[in-house]
Design a protein around this motif. Structure first.
Motif, mmCIF file in Angstrom:
data_model
loop_
_atom_site.group_PDB
_atom_site.id
_atom_site.type_symbol
_atom_site.label_atom_id
_atom_site.label_comp_id
_atom_site.label_asym_id
_atom_site.label_seq_id
_atom_site.Cartn_x
_atom_site.Cartn_y
_atom_site.Cartn_z
ATOM 1 N N ILE A 1 -5.809 6.198 -6.503
ATOM 2 C CA ILE A 1 -6.887 5.670 -5.659
ATOM 3 C C ILE A 1 -6.775 4.148 -5.685
ATOM 4 O O ILE A 1 -6.781 3.519 -6.744
ATOM 5 N N TYR A 2 -6.614 3.602 -4.486
ATOM 6 C CA TYR A 2 -6.389 2.165 -4.323
ATOM 7 C C TYR A 2 -7.750 1.470 -4.439
ATOM 8 O O TYR A 2 -8.624 1.646 -3.595
ATOM 9 N N ALA A 3 -7.947 0.708 -5.500
ATOM 10 C CA ALA A 3 -9.262 0.111 -5.734
ATOM 11 C C ALA A 3 -9.336 -1.336 -5.284
ATOM 12 O O ALA A 3 -10.408 -1.815 -4.882
ATOM 13 N N GLY A 4 -8.206 -2.051 -5.365
ATOM 14 C CA GLY A 4 -8.267 -3.455 -4.963
ATOM 15 C C GLY A 4 -6.889 -4.069 -4.879
ATOM 16 O O GLY A 4 -5.896 -3.483 -5.338
ATOM 17 N N GLN A 5 -6.826 -5.238 -4.267
ATOM 18 C CA GLN A 5 -5.545 -5.915 -4.075
ATOM 19 C C GLN A 5 -5.804 -7.414 -3.916
ATOM 20 O O GLN A 5 -6.699 -7.815 -3.177
ATOM 21 N N GLU A 6 -5.028 -8.196 -4.656
ATOM 22 C CA GLU A 6 -4.990 -9.644 -4.390
ATOM 23 C C GLU A 6 -3.671 -9.945 -3.719
ATOM 24 O O GLU A 6 -2.647 -9.370 -4.086
ATOM 25 N N MET A 7 -3.674 -10.877 -2.769
ATOM 26 C CA MET A 7 -2.446 -11.174 -2.037
ATOM 27 C C MET A 7 -2.351 -12.676 -1.782
ATOM 28 O O MET A 7 -3.335 -13.321 -1.436
ATOM 29 N N SER B 1 0.835 -1.207 0.000
ATOM 30 C CA SER B 1 0.000 0.000 0.000
ATOM 31 C C SER B 1 0.869 1.256 0.000
ATOM 32 O O SER B 1 0.590 2.232 -0.716
#
Lengths: 158, 158
Positions: A82-88, A69
């Motif tokens: 703008i942080y819309a999504g994240q896969e981890m 992030s």
């Protein structure tokens, strides 16, 4: 402190990369525990942690989310994102003292919505991959040079 | 403090739910900034933040990851869980003072590897969905009652 400078959507090119490095200290793990309320002894009680399959204290998995992030928000694409999504995917435990380097690579640009997909890999000081992910970000459309905030000093009292 | 008790794989049933609540204070946002190194003024400089489309300071998006991680690790399934992965979509900004409630629901059990999928939704005090996600967790196979670690007191000095 120098300014936080972004790369606006039009200047972003598939294949561009960036890195972000952080050493995860014992204090960082305590701060994460305080912030989250996660008082699980696997992260902070070495005696207990030794009795688990991990054989010692490990950082909270989401510490890697915190690092990614910050890499997206301050470096690539940087301020105005703008942080819309994240896969981890958490691949290996992170231990206190590990130096983590996040590698970011732009893999897709979508003109609609100015969305970019950024692959992430975090490696530790031994070159082991501890984390793999993909960030979905609405890239800034304008150049932004933001003045970083001066952070307060933190002290912990046991 | 009472013990952190888990629900082992065999006792987990699709449809089970849990909740975890946290109010995100201004201090939490500062702690996140210190932990991550993310000094972006959108999170901490109200005057700057007012000039952005957000109209005021917002929490770091990954604050929601911190909350979900704590919910999984301390409540559902709880201690002994191994966090394998997480998908996240950030739906609305979180503002200082917001009270967030994470709703977790077990949606799938895979006998192979004792893996469970847990849907997550975080709502603010106005009932607005700010976050949607899915956690992939290797559930504990044994009952664990862990003694929560006593956290240090934190102080910030501007």
């Amino acid at each position: 402190m120098s300014g936080l400078e972004n790369t606006p959507f039009d200047e972003l090119v598939v294949g561009m990369t960036a890195t972000y490095t952080k050493t995860v200290s014992e204090e960082d793990i305590k701060l994460f525990a305080i912030l989250s309320g996660d008082t699980n002894p696997i992260h902070l009680d070495e005696e207990y942690a030794k009795t688990t399959p991990f054989g010692g204290c490990i950082a909270h998995g989401a510490m890697c989310a915190v690092i990614i992030s910050a890499a997206v928000a301050t470096k690539f694409p940087g301020p105005g994102s703008i942080y819309a999504g994240q896969e981890m995917r958490f691949k290996k435990p992170v231990r206190p003292g590990d130096t983590l380097t996040a590698h970011l690579e732009l893999v897709e640009k979508k003109r609609r919505g100015n969305i970019v997909l950024i692959n992430n890999e975090i490696k530790n000081q031994n070159g082991e991959t501890v984390f793999l992910g993909v960030s979905t970000v609405v890239a800034p459309t304008e150049k932004v040079v933001a003045k970083p905030v001066e952070l307060p000093r933190v002290e912990l009292f046991d």
